[in-house]
Design an enzyme around this catalytic site. Structure first.
Site, PDB file in Angstrom:
ATOM      1  N   ARG A 106       1.069  -1.123  -0.045  1.00 32.68           N
ATOM      2  CA  ARG A 106      -0.017  -0.026  -0.039  1.00 32.68           C
ATOM      3  C   ARG A 106       0.765   1.294   0.144  1.00 32.68           C
ATOM      4  O   ARG A 106       1.957   1.473   0.794  1.00 32.68           O
ATOM      5  CB  ARG A 106      -0.862   0.070   1.103  1.00 32.68           C
ATOM      6  CG  ARG A 106      -1.987  -0.895   1.219  1.00 32.68           C
ATOM      7  CD  ARG A 106      -2.977  -0.213   2.337  1.00 32.68           C
ATOM      8  NE  ARG A 106      -2.436   0.024   3.710  1.00 32.68           N
ATOM      9  CZ  ARG A 106      -3.270   0.743   4.417  1.00 32.68           C
ATOM     10  NH1 ARG A 106      -4.410   0.545   4.494  1.00 32.68           N
ATOM     11  NH2 ARG A 106      -2.810   1.107   5.614  1.00 32.68           N
ATOM     12  N   THR A 110      -1.163   7.585  -0.513  1.00 36.94           N
ATOM     13  CA  THR A 110      -2.373   7.394  -1.155  1.00 36.94           C
ATOM     14  C   THR A 110      -3.235   5.956  -0.498  1.00 36.94           C
ATOM     15  O   THR A 110      -4.377   6.078  -0.969  1.00 36.94           O
ATOM     16  CB  THR A 110      -2.223   6.909  -2.929  1.00 36.94           C
ATOM     17  OG1 THR A 110      -1.442   5.816  -2.917  1.00 36.94           O
ATOM     18  CG2 THR A 110      -1.236   8.206  -3.446  1.00 36.94           C
ATOM     19  N   ASP A 203       0.740  -2.664  12.207  1.00 33.41           N
ATOM     20  CA  ASP A 203       1.373  -3.096  10.844  1.00 33.41           C
ATOM     21  C   ASP A 203       1.802  -4.831  10.774  1.00 33.41           C
ATOM     22  O   ASP A 203       2.832  -4.967  11.536  1.00 33.41           O
ATOM     23  CB  ASP A 203       2.568  -2.404  10.348  1.00 33.41           C
ATOM     24  CG  ASP A 203       3.026  -2.554   9.159  1.00 33.41           C
ATOM     25  OD1 ASP A 203       3.156  -1.513   8.044  1.00 33.41           O
ATOM     26  OD2 ASP A 203       3.267  -3.780   8.501  1.00 33.41           O
ATOM     27  N   ASP A 206       5.530  -5.759   9.726  1.00 35.45           N
ATOM     28  CA  ASP A 206       6.223  -5.021  10.393  1.00 35.45           C
ATOM     29  C   ASP A 206       6.453  -6.038  11.867  1.00 35.45           C
ATOM     30  O   ASP A 206       7.461  -6.420  12.208  1.00 35.45           O
ATOM     31  CB  ASP A 206       6.216  -3.786  10.954  1.00 35.45           C
ATOM     32  CG  ASP A 206       6.691  -2.773  10.026  1.00 35.45           C
ATOM     33  OD1 ASP A 206       7.191  -3.195   9.084  1.00 35.45           O
ATOM     34  OD2 ASP A 206       6.262  -1.644  10.188  1.00 35.45           O
TER      35      ASP A 206
HETATM   36  C1  PRP Z   1      -0.637  -4.309   4.541  1.00 40.20           C
HETATM   37  C2  PRP Z   1      -1.561  -5.996   4.544  1.00 40.20           C
HETATM   38  C3  PRP Z   1      -2.284  -5.793   3.418  1.00 40.20           C
HETATM   39  C4  PRP Z   1      -2.774  -4.541   3.185  1.00 40.20           C
HETATM   40  C5  PRP Z   1      -4.126  -4.155   3.685  1.00 40.20           C
HETATM   41  O1  PRP Z   1       0.437  -4.938   3.495  1.00 40.20           O
HETATM   42  O2  PRP Z   1      -0.731  -7.074   4.710  1.00 40.20           O
HETATM   43  O3  PRP Z   1      -1.512  -6.201   2.043  1.00 40.20           O
HETATM   44  O4  PRP Z   1      -1.772  -3.584   3.828  1.00 40.20           O
HETATM   45  O5  PRP Z   1      -4.419  -2.853   3.273  1.00 40.20           O
HETATM   46  P1  PRP Z   1      -5.570  -2.511   2.409  1.00 40.20           P
HETATM   47  O6  PRP Z   1      -6.440  -3.512   2.501  1.00 40.20           O
HETATM   48  O7  PRP Z   1      -5.795  -1.149   2.630  1.00 40.20           O
HETATM   49  O8  PRP Z   1      -4.995  -2.553   0.945  1.00 40.20           O
HETATM   50  P2  PRP Z   1       1.515  -3.568   3.392  1.00 40.20           P
HETATM   51  O9  PRP Z   1       1.161  -2.491   2.376  1.00 40.20           O
HETATM   52  O10 PRP Z   1       1.808  -2.896   5.043  1.00 40.20           O
HETATM   53  O11 PRP Z   1       2.856  -4.371   2.992  1.00 40.20           O
HETATM   54  P3  PRP Z   1       3.893  -5.173   3.857  1.00 40.20           P
HETATM   55  O12 PRP Z   1       2.892  -6.521   3.708  1.00 40.20           O
HETATM   56  O13 PRP Z   1       4.836  -5.518   2.913  1.00 40.20           O
HETATM   57  O14 PRP Z   1       3.942  -4.863   5.059  1.00 40.20           O
HETATM   58  N1  URA Z   2      -1.865  -2.929   6.858  1.00 41.83           N
HETATM   59  C1  URA Z   2      -1.659  -3.493   8.198  1.00 41.83           C
HETATM   60  O1  URA Z   2      -0.734  -4.052   8.214  1.00 41.83           O
HETATM   61  N2  URA Z   2      -2.517  -3.200   9.159  1.00 41.83           N
HETATM   62  C2  URA Z   2      -3.501  -2.379   9.064  1.00 41.83           C
HETATM   63  O2  URA Z   2      -4.355  -2.031  10.216  1.00 41.83           O
HETATM   64  C3  URA Z   2      -3.969  -1.832   7.778  1.00 41.83           C
HETATM   65  C4  URA Z   2      -3.177  -2.143   6.766  1.00 41.83           C
END
Ligand code: PRP
Ligand code: URA
Length: 212
Positions: A106, A110, A203, A206
């Site tokens: 994400r 945005t 997150d 993380d």
């Molecule tokens: C997080 C999560 C999803 C997304 C959810 O990933 O693991 O993929 O956000 O958010 P959305 O429903 O608003 O799209 P992130 O972008 O933090 O990436 P990561 O898995 O690399 O930490």
């Molecule tokens: N991605 C995450 O990892 N946590 C949230 O709460 C939303 C998006």
């Protein structure tokens, strides 16, 4: 009106206890990872419900009897990176599952999904069953993007498994992909101004990988 795909919220005392451990900001990665795996295993059991079976004959020490084998190619597709934490939960039930990777993150400003890596199995997509996995369904942007992408590759049967969903994400998937069932441990209250799930667990990536 198109019927909505089912939303299964798995309720169980062990699920409630494990979710609490994952939500706790004091839980270190060393504990977060195995607890996430345990919770994901319970969800995976439900996510694999009603897979097609074919009848086989098995010889017990006593006599021949009817048995069953899974009659679909299961393909697990984690949305990178946090989805990686849910793969083992599926493969422990379906060791022969293929694993595809979809890299989507994400954009922090945005909150829109950005694709950066794709590697899917070359066969089995059009008649197999894809278990798309990601711990968090927040706005639904990543999940809807991933489902849309899989459909362009010919995938017809998709199930989406996550640990925690926001109502906004559930609605987005149900609106855009009414054929995709959602299996989750919780639908939380809402999204905050940064599109994080409230109360959520922070997150997920993380916390799994210790990068916070
Ligand atoms: C997080 C999560 C999803 C997304 C959810 O990933 O693991 O993929 O956000 O958010 P959305 O429903 O608003 O799209 P992130 O972008 O933090 O990436 P990561 O898995 O690399 O930490
Ligand atoms: N991605 C995450 O990892 N946590 C949230 O709460 C939303 C998006």
């Amino acid at each position: 009106m198109t019927p909505k795909a089912p939303l299964l919220i798995v309720e169980h005392p062990v699920v409630a206890r494990d979710l609490t451990i994952l939500r706790n900001k004091e839980t270190p990665s060393a504990v977060f990872r195995p607890v996430l795996n345990r919770l994901a295993t319970i969800l995976a059991y439900h996510a694999l419900d009603k897979l097609p079976l074919r009848e086989v004959t098995v010889q017990t020490p006593i006599q021949a009897t009817k048995g069953f084998e899974i009659d679909t190619q299961v393909i697990v597709v984690p949305i990178l990176r946090a989805g990686l934490g849910l793969v083992h939960a599926i493969t422990q039930f379906i060791p022969e599952a293929k694993i595809g990777h979809l890299g989507i993150y994400r954009d922090e400003t945005t909150h829109k999904p950005v694709e950066y890596y794709v590697n899917l199995p070359k066969t089995g997509l059009s008649d197999g069953t894809v278990l798309l996995v990601d711990p968090m369904l927040a706005t639904g942007g990543s999940a809807c993007d991933a489902i849309g992408y899989l459909k362009t590759k010919g995938v017809q049967k998709i199930r989406f498994m996550c640990l925690i969903a926001a109502p906004e994400g559930v609605e987005a998937v149900q609106q855009q992909h009414p054929d995709v069932p959602i299996i989750t441990a919780s639908v939380d209250e809402k999204l905050n101004e940064n599109a994080y799930i409230v109360p959520g667990l922070g997150d997920a990536g993380d916390r799994i990988f210790g990068t916070d």
